[in-house]
Write an enzyme that holds these catalytic residues in place. Structure first.
Site, PDB file in Angstrom:
ATOM      1  N   ALA A 170       0.801  -1.229   0.000  1.00 41.38           N
ATOM      2  CA  ALA A 170       0.000   0.000   0.000  1.00 41.38           C
ATOM      3  C   ALA A 170       0.833   1.279   0.000  1.00 41.38           C
ATOM      4  O   ALA A 170       0.338   2.342  -0.372  1.00 41.38           O
ATOM      5  CB  ALA A 170      -0.933   0.005   1.214  1.00 41.38           C
ATOM      6  N   HIS A 227       9.990   2.936 -19.998  1.00 43.21           N
ATOM      7  CA  HIS A 227       9.423   3.149 -18.677  1.00 43.21           C
ATOM      8  C   HIS A 227      10.364   3.985 -17.817  1.00 43.21           C
ATOM      9  O   HIS A 227      11.522   4.198 -18.174  1.00 43.21           O
ATOM     10  CB  HIS A 227       9.160   1.808 -17.978  1.00 43.21           C
ATOM     11  CG  HIS A 227       7.940   1.107 -18.454  1.00 43.21           C
ATOM     12  ND1 HIS A 227       7.946   0.317 -19.583  1.00 43.21           N
ATOM     13  CD2 HIS A 227       6.675   1.076 -17.976  1.00 43.21           C
ATOM     14  CE1 HIS A 227       6.729  -0.177 -19.777  1.00 43.21           C
ATOM     15  NE2 HIS A 227       5.942   0.270 -18.819  1.00 43.21           N
ATOM     16  N   GLY A 269       5.988  -6.198 -18.699  1.00 44.11           N
ATOM     17  CA  GLY A 269       4.894  -7.150 -18.814  1.00 44.11           C
ATOM     18  C   GLY A 269       3.974  -6.826 -19.974  1.00 44.11           C
ATOM     19  O   GLY A 269       3.438  -7.728 -20.648  1.00 44.11           O
ATOM     20  N   THR A 270       3.800  -5.539 -20.238  1.00 48.94           N
ATOM     21  CA  THR A 270       2.961  -5.124 -21.360  1.00 48.94           C
ATOM     22  C   THR A 270       3.594  -5.526 -22.690  1.00 48.94           C
ATOM     23  O   THR A 270       2.909  -6.004 -23.604  1.00 48.94           O
ATOM     24  CB  THR A 270       2.719  -3.611 -21.327  1.00 48.94           C
ATOM     25  OG1 THR A 270       2.114  -3.264 -20.091  1.00 48.94           O
ATOM     26  CG2 THR A 270       1.835  -3.173 -22.484  1.00 48.94           C
ATOM     27  N   THR A 299       4.448  -7.989 -12.631  1.00 48.10           N
ATOM     28  CA  THR A 299       5.047  -8.568 -13.835  1.00 48.10           C
ATOM     29  C   THR A 299       6.395  -9.196 -13.484  1.00 48.10           C
ATOM     30  O   THR A 299       6.893  -9.053 -12.378  1.00 48.10           O
ATOM     31  CB  THR A 299       5.244  -7.510 -14.935  1.00 48.10           C
ATOM     32  OG1 THR A 299       6.095  -6.460 -14.435  1.00 48.10           O
ATOM     33  CG2 THR A 299       3.912  -6.905 -15.352  1.00 48.10           C
ATOM     34  N   LYS A 333      11.771   1.061 -12.841  1.00 50.34           N
ATOM     35  CA  LYS A 333      11.238  -0.253 -13.229  1.00 50.34           C
ATOM     36  C   LYS A 333      12.355  -1.296 -13.205  1.00 50.34           C
ATOM     37  O   LYS A 333      13.447  -1.058 -13.726  1.00 50.34           O
ATOM     38  CB  LYS A 333      10.582  -0.185 -14.605  1.00 50.34           C
ATOM     39  CG  LYS A 333       9.833  -1.468 -14.979  1.00 50.34           C
ATOM     40  CD  LYS A 333       8.937  -1.250 -16.177  1.00 50.34           C
ATOM     41  CE  LYS A 333       8.190  -2.516 -16.553  1.00 50.34           C
ATOM     42  NZ  LYS A 333       7.330  -3.005 -15.469  1.00 50.34           N
ATOM     43  N   GLY A 355       3.584   1.812  -1.834  1.00 47.88           N
ATOM     44  CA  GLY A 355       4.260   2.040  -3.108  1.00 47.88           C
ATOM     45  C   GLY A 355       3.494   2.965  -4.022  1.00 47.88           C
ATOM     46  O   GLY A 355       2.364   3.368  -3.734  1.00 47.88           O
TER      47      GLY A 355
END
Length: 270
Positions: free
Chosen positions: A11, A157, A167-168, A102, A161, A13
């Site tokens: 919570a 990104h 993941g996308t 991811t 990351k 992050g």
């Protein structure tokens, strides 16, 4: 219908905070719990003030097991190791588990499959409507254009990351491979360096850029001799992901245990 009681994993992050606000703002959901990792200085804190809100009476815990028996679903954008543990708990509690995490290994994917026998798991590399529509378009284009059109996927990104490709990107790569009716693992090219030789027919290439505060940019390129088709999605606000996660949780509330995707939630599988 009563409001769906949700708990936010991680919570404190960036996405945890976005998910908390989204669950508070949605008229059909409410925050009923929150977790952080053991040793976090946020454990024991009320979730309201860390989101610039008045105290909500919801204390952040590092012991999720008891929490899972008191909620209808969890929102989880944490890390693979934590998500696997949460999936096991969700299976025991037989609740909805929305996963935006991811970077899973094949072994971890198998553990999620096992958990989905008892939990309703909605898992997506990206929760936004636009990206899932993009994936559907990529699959359609890949099935229409033959191997004369080389497929390359480029993503960028923010500097924080930790996994690559995103993941996308992998979701888009899978969409392309499904359209071509090939196995992505057999045709995926993740790294090019030095004298690589000519590009092999049918390969799907990936390039990952990292820097600044970019939320997420993805482009799928279909390149042939004389022409190039580019399909692009750019995310400017994390709220598109948190709103998608809330939509997924509400969709999963009355679904049987299983492993679902955002394509299922949005009914765009075909």
């Amino acid at each position: 219908m009563t409001k769906m009681r949700l708990a936010v994993m991680g919570a404190g992050g960036r996405m945890g905070k976005e998910l908390t606000i989204a669950a508070i703002e949605n008229e059909n959901t409410e925050i009923a719990g929150a977790t952080e990792y053991e040793g976090s200085n946020l454990v024991g804190e009320d979730i309201g003030p860390i989101n610039n809100l008045e105290p909500l009476g919801i204390t952040i815990t590092d012991n999720p097991l008891d929490l899972f028996t008191k909620v209808d679903g969890i929102l989880d954008f944490t890390n693979p190791a934590a998500t696997i543990k949460f999936a096991e708990y969700a299976a025991q509690a037989r609740i909805v588990h929305v996963i935006g995490t991811t970077g899973f290994s094949p072994e971890e994917e198998e553990k999620l499959e096992a958990a989905s026998r008892h939990a309703t798991i909605i898992k997506a590399g990206n929760m936004s409507l636009g990206v899932n529509l993009l994936a559907a378009l990529v699959k359609k284009v890949a099935s229409t254009l033959d191997e004369a059109y080389d497929i390359e996927i480029i993503e960028m990104h923010h500097r924080h990351k930790v996994d690559a490709p995103s993941g996308t990107s992998l979701m888009l790569g899978n969409a392309a491979s499904e359209g071509r009716e090939i196995n992505l693992n057999d045709k995926s090219v993740r790294v090019r360096d030095g004298i690589t030789g000519a590009r092999s027919d049918g390969d799907i290439g990936f390039a990952s850029l990292r820097g600044g505060s970019v939320r997420g940019d993805h482009t799928v390129i279909f390149a042939a001799d004389g022409e190039r088709l580019e399909l692009t999605h750019k995310a400017d606000d994390r709220r598109i992901f948190s709103k998608g996660a809330i939509k997924a949780a509400l969709w999963g509330r009355d679904k049987k245990p299983g492993l679902y995707s955002m394509a299922d939630v949005l009914n765009i599988n075909e």
